[in-house]
Motif scaffolding. Sequence first.
Motif, PDB file in Angstrom:
ATOM      1  N   HIS A  22       1.232   7.853 -14.604  1.00 26.11           N
ATOM      2  CA  HIS A  22       0.233   7.103 -15.355  1.00 26.11           C
ATOM      3  C   HIS A  22       0.765   5.715 -15.692  1.00 26.11           C
ATOM      4  O   HIS A  22       1.923   5.411 -15.414  1.00 26.11           O
ATOM      5  N   THR A  23      -0.106   4.907 -16.257  1.00 28.09           N
ATOM      6  CA  THR A  23       0.298   3.568 -16.676  1.00 28.09           C
ATOM      7  C   THR A  23       0.100   3.429 -18.179  1.00 28.09           C
ATOM      8  O   THR A  23      -0.729   4.116 -18.774  1.00 28.09           O
ATOM      9  N   ILE A  24       0.874   2.540 -18.749  1.00 25.22           N
ATOM     10  CA  ILE A  24       0.733   2.167 -20.155  1.00 25.22           C
ATOM     11  C   ILE A  24       0.693   0.644 -20.153  1.00 25.22           C
ATOM     12  O   ILE A  24       1.555   0.002 -19.557  1.00 25.22           O
ATOM     13  N   GLU A  25      -0.299   0.087 -20.814  1.00 20.07           N
ATOM     14  CA  GLU A  25      -0.442  -1.361 -20.790  1.00 20.07           C
ATOM     15  C   GLU A  25      -0.655  -1.920 -22.190  1.00 20.07           C
ATOM     16  O   GLU A  25      -1.239  -1.256 -23.046  1.00 20.07           O
ATOM     17  N   ASN A  26      -0.135  -3.109 -22.392  1.00 20.87           N
ATOM     18  CA  ASN A  26      -0.483  -3.889 -23.573  1.00 20.87           C
ATOM     19  C   ASN A  26      -0.586  -5.342 -23.136  1.00 20.87           C
ATOM     20  O   ASN A  26      -0.590  -5.624 -21.934  1.00 20.87           O
ATOM     21  N   SER A  27      -0.656  -6.270 -24.047  1.00 19.46           N
ATOM     22  CA  SER A  27      -0.868  -7.667 -23.676  1.00 19.46           C
ATOM     23  C   SER A  27       0.344  -8.291 -22.988  1.00 19.46           C
ATOM     24  O   SER A  27       0.205  -9.293 -22.288  1.00 19.46           O
ATOM     25  N   GLN A  28       1.533  -7.692 -23.131  1.00 15.80           N
ATOM     26  CA  GLN A  28       2.732  -8.280 -22.551  1.00 15.80           C
ATOM     27  C   GLN A  28       3.295  -7.536 -21.343  1.00 15.80           C
ATOM     28  O   GLN A  28       3.972  -8.138 -20.517  1.00 15.80           O
ATOM     29  N   TYR A  29       3.049  -6.222 -21.239  1.00 16.52           N
ATOM     30  CA  TYR A  29       3.693  -5.419 -20.198  1.00 16.52           C
ATOM     31  C   TYR A  29       2.726  -4.432 -19.565  1.00 16.52           C
ATOM     32  O   TYR A  29       1.790  -3.961 -20.201  1.00 16.52           O
ATOM     33  N   VAL A  30       3.021  -4.099 -18.306  1.00 18.81           N
ATOM     34  CA  VAL A  30       2.405  -2.969 -17.634  1.00 18.81           C
ATOM     35  C   VAL A  30       3.558  -2.023 -17.309  1.00 18.81           C
ATOM     36  O   VAL A  30       4.534  -2.418 -16.667  1.00 18.81           O
ATOM     37  N   VAL A  31       3.468  -0.797 -17.800  1.00 20.87           N
ATOM     38  CA  VAL A  31       4.523   0.191 -17.582  1.00 20.87           C
ATOM     39  C   VAL A  31       3.974   1.252 -16.640  1.00 20.87           C
ATOM     40  O   VAL A  31       2.983   1.909 -16.942  1.00 20.87           O
ATOM     41  N   LEU A  32       4.617   1.395 -15.494  1.00 21.49           N
ATOM     42  CA  LEU A  32       4.229   2.397 -14.508  1.00 21.49           C
ATOM     43  C   LEU A  32       5.192   3.575 -14.663  1.00 21.49           C
ATOM     44  O   LEU A  32       6.379   3.445 -14.398  1.00 21.49           O
ATOM     45  N   VAL A  33       4.681   4.705 -15.094  1.00 20.92           N
ATOM     46  CA  VAL A  33       5.525   5.839 -15.469  1.00 20.92           C
ATOM     47  C   VAL A  33       5.708   6.780 -14.283  1.00 20.92           C
ATOM     48  O   VAL A  33       4.740   7.219 -13.662  1.00 20.92           O
ATOM     49  N   LEU A  34       6.982   7.094 -14.005  1.00 16.95           N
ATOM     50  CA  LEU A  34       7.343   8.035 -12.946  1.00 16.95           C
ATOM     51  C   LEU A  34       7.635   9.420 -13.517  1.00 16.95           C
ATOM     52  O   LEU A  34       7.512  10.411 -12.820  1.00 16.95           O
ATOM     53  N   GLY A  35       8.074   9.501 -14.746  1.00  9.13           N
ATOM     54  CA  GLY A  35       8.415  10.770 -15.377  1.00  9.13           C
ATOM     55  C   GLY A  35       8.962  10.509 -16.760  1.00  9.13           C
ATOM     56  O   GLY A  35       8.861   9.400 -17.278  1.00  9.13           O
ATOM     57  N   SER A  36       9.567  11.518 -17.349  1.00  9.25           N
ATOM     58  CA  SER A  36      10.095  11.400 -18.696  1.00  9.25           C
ATOM     59  C   SER A  36      11.196  10.334 -18.753  1.00  9.25           C
ATOM     60  O   SER A  36      12.234  10.468 -18.118  1.00  9.25           O
ATOM     61  N   TRP A  37      10.949   9.279 -19.490  1.00  8.29           N
ATOM     62  CA  TRP A  37      11.842   8.129 -19.645  1.00  8.29           C
ATOM     63  C   TRP A  37      12.251   7.538 -18.299  1.00  8.29           C
ATOM     64  O   TRP A  37      13.325   6.970 -18.159  1.00  8.29           O
ATOM     65  N   GLU A  73       0.804  -1.222   0.000  1.00  8.11           N
ATOM     66  CA  GLU A  73       0.000   0.000   0.000  1.00  8.11           C
ATOM     67  C   GLU A  73       0.840   1.277   0.000  1.00  8.11           C
ATOM     68  O   GLU A  73       0.333   2.350  -0.286  1.00  8.11           O
ATOM     69  N   HIS A  74       2.127   1.179   0.307  1.00  2.00           N
ATOM     70  CA  HIS A  74       3.007   2.353   0.310  1.00  2.00           C
ATOM     71  C   HIS A  74       3.602   2.647  -1.061  1.00  2.00           C
ATOM     72  O   HIS A  74       3.972   3.780  -1.350  1.00  2.00           O
ATOM     73  N   GLY A  75       3.730   1.630  -1.889  1.00  5.60           N
ATOM     74  CA  GLY A  75       4.303   1.818  -3.221  1.00  5.60           C
ATOM     75  C   GLY A  75       4.955   0.546  -3.718  1.00  5.60           C
ATOM     76  O   GLY A  75       4.598  -0.560  -3.318  1.00  5.60           O
ATOM     77  N   ILE A  76       5.944   0.738  -4.568  1.00  4.85           N
ATOM     78  CA  ILE A  76       6.667  -0.395  -5.139  1.00  4.85           C
ATOM     79  C   ILE A  76       8.114  -0.300  -4.672  1.00  4.85           C
ATOM     80  O   ILE A  76       8.771   0.727  -4.825  1.00  4.85           O
ATOM     81  N   HIS A  77       8.588  -1.388  -4.091  1.00  2.00           N
ATOM     82  CA  HIS A  77       9.941  -1.456  -3.546  1.00  2.00           C
ATOM     83  C   HIS A  77      10.776  -2.330  -4.478  1.00  2.00           C
ATOM     84  O   HIS A  77      10.429  -3.483  -4.719  1.00  2.00           O
ATOM     85  N   ARG A  78      11.874  -1.753  -5.006  1.00  2.00           N
ATOM     86  CA  ARG A  78      12.756  -2.480  -5.926  1.00  2.00           C
ATOM     87  C   ARG A  78      14.077  -2.753  -5.245  1.00  2.00           C
ATOM     88  O   ARG A  78      14.665  -1.857  -4.646  1.00  2.00           O
ATOM     89  N   ASP A  79      14.557  -3.969  -5.367  1.00  4.21           N
ATOM     90  CA  ASP A  79      15.894  -4.293  -4.896  1.00  4.21           C
ATOM     91  C   ASP A  79      16.870  -4.004  -6.025  1.00  4.21           C
ATOM     92  O   ASP A  79      16.805  -4.630  -7.086  1.00  4.21           O
ATOM     93  N   VAL A  80      17.744  -3.030  -5.800  1.00  5.24           N
ATOM     94  CA  VAL A  80      18.757  -2.650  -6.780  1.00  5.24           C
ATOM     95  C   VAL A  80      20.108  -2.739  -6.085  1.00  5.24           C
ATOM     96  O   VAL A  80      20.355  -2.020  -5.106  1.00  5.24           O
ATOM     97  N   ALA A  81      20.958  -3.615  -6.597  1.00  4.08           N
ATOM     98  CA  ALA A  81      22.276  -3.872  -6.011  1.00  4.08           C
ATOM     99  C   ALA A  81      22.080  -4.266  -4.547  1.00  4.08           C
ATOM    100  O   ALA A  81      21.424  -5.244  -4.254  1.00  4.08           O
ATOM    101  N   ASP A  82      22.600  -3.479  -3.625  1.00  6.79           N
ATOM    102  CA  ASP A  82      22.521  -3.845  -2.209  1.00  6.79           C
ATOM    103  C   ASP A  82      21.547  -2.968  -1.424  1.00  6.79           C
ATOM    104  O   ASP A  82      21.606  -2.903  -0.205  1.00  6.79           O
ATOM    105  N   ARG A  83      20.650  -2.285  -2.112  1.00  3.80           N
ATOM    106  CA  ARG A  83      19.688  -1.424  -1.406  1.00  3.80           C
ATOM    107  C   ARG A  83      18.294  -1.566  -2.010  1.00  3.80           C
ATOM    108  O   ARG A  83      18.129  -2.084  -3.111  1.00  3.80           O
TER     109      ARG A  83
END
Length: 184
Positions: free
Chosen positions: A116-131, A95-105
């Motif tokens: 916003h989100t962008i979706e198709n049959s293979q992917y869900v893309v959750l957009v944070l900003g430009s690229w 409920e707080h968000g999405i937590h990603r493990d990147v390297a050691d943090r």
Amino acid sequence: MTTPIPLSYTMSIRDTLAVAQLYQATTRKHRLYQAIALVLAGIAVWQGFTLGFGTNQLLLILIAILLAIDPIPLLLMTMSSFNNPRTTVKLVIDEHGIHRDVADRTITSAWAQFTHTIENSQYVVLVLGSWNYLAVPRRALKNTDQATQFNHAITTYLKVRSEEHTSELQSRQYLVCRLLLEKK
């Protein structure tokens, strides 16, 4: 949501390129490039039929094709993946968000950060900003319960704003509207 949703999946260069193309197709710059490409192709064809096809018309058509596909961002995304062609991504969604493990943090992206989100049959893309986006392949959702929980989290916690609405609210003309929305 009471139970966090753990996801683990591998992103290949092909996945990275497919998601970049999916994201790119939604950008205003890409739509503008496609419109300019259409105009250039029209001019080249018109000149070709009225003056005869020559080097100038072929060059205009080549420029139109390059503008239409806008290959530079896609090439950069692909080249950045060559160092690590298969990346394992580990996420925990709550409920707080999405937590990603990147390297050691662990990096947390709060739901309010997503635009916003962008979706198709293979992917869900959750957009944070430009690229700046987070891609979740649908294959990572291993069963229907997990897919249902994921879709519920997105619809419940993600305050989806359309691109047009967001850009309108950023203009000076809508300052009062912005202030009223922030007050809510």
